[in-house]
Design an enzyme around this catalytic site. Structure first.
Site, short mmCIF file in Angstrom:
data_model
loop_
_atom_site.label_atom_id
_atom_site.label_comp_id
_atom_site.label_asym_id
_atom_site.label_seq_id
_atom_site.Cartn_x
_atom_site.Cartn_y
_atom_site.Cartn_z
CD GLU A 1 42.87 34.34 44.32
OE1 GLU A 1 42.03 33.76 45.00
OE2 GLU A 1 42.93 34.27 43.09
CB SER B 1 48.15 41.10 27.39
OG SER B 1 48.54 40.32 28.50
CG LEU B 2 49.24 41.51 20.03
CD1 LEU B 2 49.46 43.01 20.03
CD2 LEU B 2 50.15 40.84 19.00
CD GLU C 1 48.77 46.76 32.56
OE1 GLU C 1 48.33 45.73 32.01
OE2 GLU C 1 49.98 47.09 32.53
CB CYS D 1 40.37 39.40 31.93
SG CYS D 1 41.27 39.43 33.49
CB CYS E 1 42.23 44.77 36.35
SG CYS E 1 43.13 45.54 34.97
CB CYS F 1 40.58 42.42 29.04
SG CYS F 1 41.96 43.58 28.98
CB CYS G 1 51.86 34.32 39.10
SG CYS G 1 50.69 35.37 38.26
CB CYS H 1 45.24 32.10 32.35
SG CYS H 1 46.95 31.72 32.20
N1 SAH Z 1 47.12 43.06 33.26
C1 SAH Z 1 48.26 42.36 32.80
C2 SAH Z 1 48.69 41.25 33.72
C3 SAH Z 1 47.62 40.38 34.29
S1 SAH Z 1 46.71 39.43 33.13
C4 SAH Z 1 48.01 41.81 31.40
O1 SAH Z 1 46.88 41.88 30.94
O2 SAH Z 1 48.98 41.37 30.79
C5 SAH Z 1 47.79 38.03 32.89
C6 SAH Z 1 47.52 37.23 31.62
O3 SAH Z 1 46.36 36.40 31.73
C7 SAH Z 1 47.29 38.12 30.42
O4 SAH Z 1 48.00 37.71 29.30
C8 SAH Z 1 45.82 37.97 30.23
O5 SAH Z 1 45.45 38.31 28.97
C9 SAH Z 1 45.60 36.51 30.56
N2 SAH Z 1 44.20 36.17 30.76
C10 SAH Z 1 43.24 36.94 31.29
N3 SAH Z 1 42.05 36.30 31.31
C11 SAH Z 1 42.27 35.09 30.77
C12 SAH Z 1 41.43 33.97 30.51
N4 SAH Z 1 40.13 33.97 30.84
N5 SAH Z 1 41.98 32.87 29.94
C13 SAH Z 1 43.30 32.86 29.63
N6 SAH Z 1 44.14 33.89 29.86
C14 SAH Z 1 43.63 35.00 30.41
FE1 SF4 Z 2 43.33 43.80 33.52
FE2 SF4 Z 2 45.13 42.14 32.40
FE3 SF4 Z 2 42.65 41.29 33.01
FE4 SF4 Z 2 42.96 43.02 31.01
S1 SF4 Z 2 43.77 40.92 31.12
S2 SF4 Z 2 41.39 43.15 32.63
S3 SF4 Z 2 44.64 44.26 31.78
S4 SF4 Z 2 44.21 41.97 34.45
#
Ligand code: SAH
Ligand code: SF4
Length: 348
Positions: free
Chosen positions: A89, A213-214, A160, A116, A109, A113, A102, A332
């Site tokens: 997507e 993404s800290l 990622e 996510c 991935c 995380c 985006c 997100c």
């Molecule tokens: N893998 C990369 C890019 C894709 S994730 C990364 O992690 O930065 C894009 C953003 O969406 C990241 O900041 C991620 O932490 C955030 N994200 C993932 N799951 C989410 C959720 N359930 N609610 C809000 N933000 C989320």
């Molecule tokens: Fe992958 Fe980014 Fe989701 Fe973490 S937040 S699982 S790095 S897509």
């Protein structure tokens, strides 16, 4: 050979290899990205016999037209089914004076995380250049019909980017090429969990904006919510970020998803301020978008407010990301993400 897999220098080389002048490569490249050509026969500044010869050697295969889901706020999620049936997507986010796209870089991935949804789906494969740039191409095609264009790219969709570095870099180059999509590097942002050696590798090849993404301020907590970061200590990560060649006057954007009772305490806000200061970064607080089976809950409104206030008081730029595109699951963490970098970026 598929032309949508090639950067401009690679395309020039490919046509040179069949005895044509390299400038033919530039013409073809322009047709693909500026004219959104779907067939070599459309490239009318090349002789008919030239086009026939090219068509014997090369293919031009845009992605199959996506299914489009539109939200009330104008966000459009584009769902592509790839040749092997994989689904990815991209999300078009119209904002005042800009249109942000985006894009995804992987099917799923591998980093898992816990907050996510993409992470919870597991990993299938990397996307090719054609599959990444093809998302931009399809969005541009769609917008062009309404007299608009993609003005900003964020690599914040599924996957990622730093784990698919070669294709991410080539795709960014095509997006930024003046005969390609012609975007300034100031308008391209790669979002990453931050892999120190890969950041160095990326920085050695392109200068683009970074979003980090800290999500937690200690190694222990980061590891708990982002298990894959166990190999990438914050100290090394922050050092790599300080070395990164950002476009002039651009700042790193720290993304921080607020999880109730997990990472949203005042002490953590203060620590986040320290880290942001040390990087001269901006902060983007992200309300957690929950999903079925998610192990966390969104922070309560008062906690979000206090957290933001603490950063504000310290004099740093902080934005709470509006969640957009919820209805079509484009928000997100719901497969394709909707980042709101808009309010943070000066237009230039
Ligand atoms: N893998 C990369 C890019 C894709 S994730 C990364 O992690 O930065 C894009 C953003 O969406 C990241 O900041 C991620 O932490 C955030 N994200 C993932 N799951 C989410 C959720 N359930 N609610 C809000 N933000 C989320
Ligand atoms: Fe992958 Fe980014 Fe989701 Fe973490 S937040 S699982 S790095 S897509």
């Amino acid at each position: 050979m598929e032309l949508f897999e090639l950067t401009r220098p690679e395309l020039e080389e490919a046509v040179a290899a069949i005895g044509m002048k390299p400038f033919r490569g530039r013409q073809i490249f322009r047709w693909l990205y500026q004219e959104l050509a779907t067939d070599i026969s459309m490239m009318t500044d090349i002789s008919k016999s030239g086009r026939e010869e090219l068509a014997q050697r090369f293919t031009v295969r845009p992605l199959t037209a996506p299914e489009v889901f539109t939200s009330a706020d104008g966000t459009e999620k584009l769902r592509f089914t790839l040749d092997d049936g994989a689904i990815i997507e991209a999300v078009i986010i119209p904002e005042k004076g800009r249109v942000t796209l985006c894009v995804s870089t992987q099917v799923g991935c591998p980093l898992g995380c816990l907050f996510c949804r993409t992470g919870s789906l597991g990993f299938s494969r990397d996307l090719t250049v054609r599959e990444i740039v093809g998302q931009h191409w399809a969005a541009q095609k769609r917008l062009a019909e309404a007299g608009k264009r993609v003005t900003n790219i964020v690599f914040m969709g599924m996957g990622e980017p730093l784990l698919n570095l070669a294709s991410t870099v080539k795709s960014a180059r095509i997006m930024m090429d003046d005969l390609g999509f012609n975007l300034s590097n100031r308008r391209v942002t790669i979002s990453t969990v931050g892999i120190p050696d890969k950041l160095d590798e990326l920085g050695g090849q392109v200068s683009v904006n970074l979003a980090l993404s800290l999500h937690a301020v200690t190694d222990e907590k980061r590891r708990a919510i982002m298990p894959a970061t166990k190999n990438w200590p914050l100290k090394e990560l922050l050092a790599a970020l300080r070395r990164f060649p950002l476009p002039p006057r651009k700042k790193i954007l720290i993304e921080y998803v607020l999880l109730r009772g997990v990472n949203d305490s005042p002490a953590e806000a203060r620590q986040l301020v320290k880290i942001a200061r040390s990087l001269n970064a901006k902060i983007n607080l992200i309300p957690f978008n929950t999903f079925d089976g998610a192990p966390y809950e969104p922070s309560i409104a008062a906690a979000i407010q206090d957290f933001q206030q603490a950063i504000w008081d310290a004099g740093l730029t902080v934005i709470i990301r509006k969640s957009r595109g919820d209805e079509s699951l484009a928000a997100c963490g719901q497969l394709g993400y909707v980042p709101d970098t808009g309010d943070l970026e000066e237009d230039d």
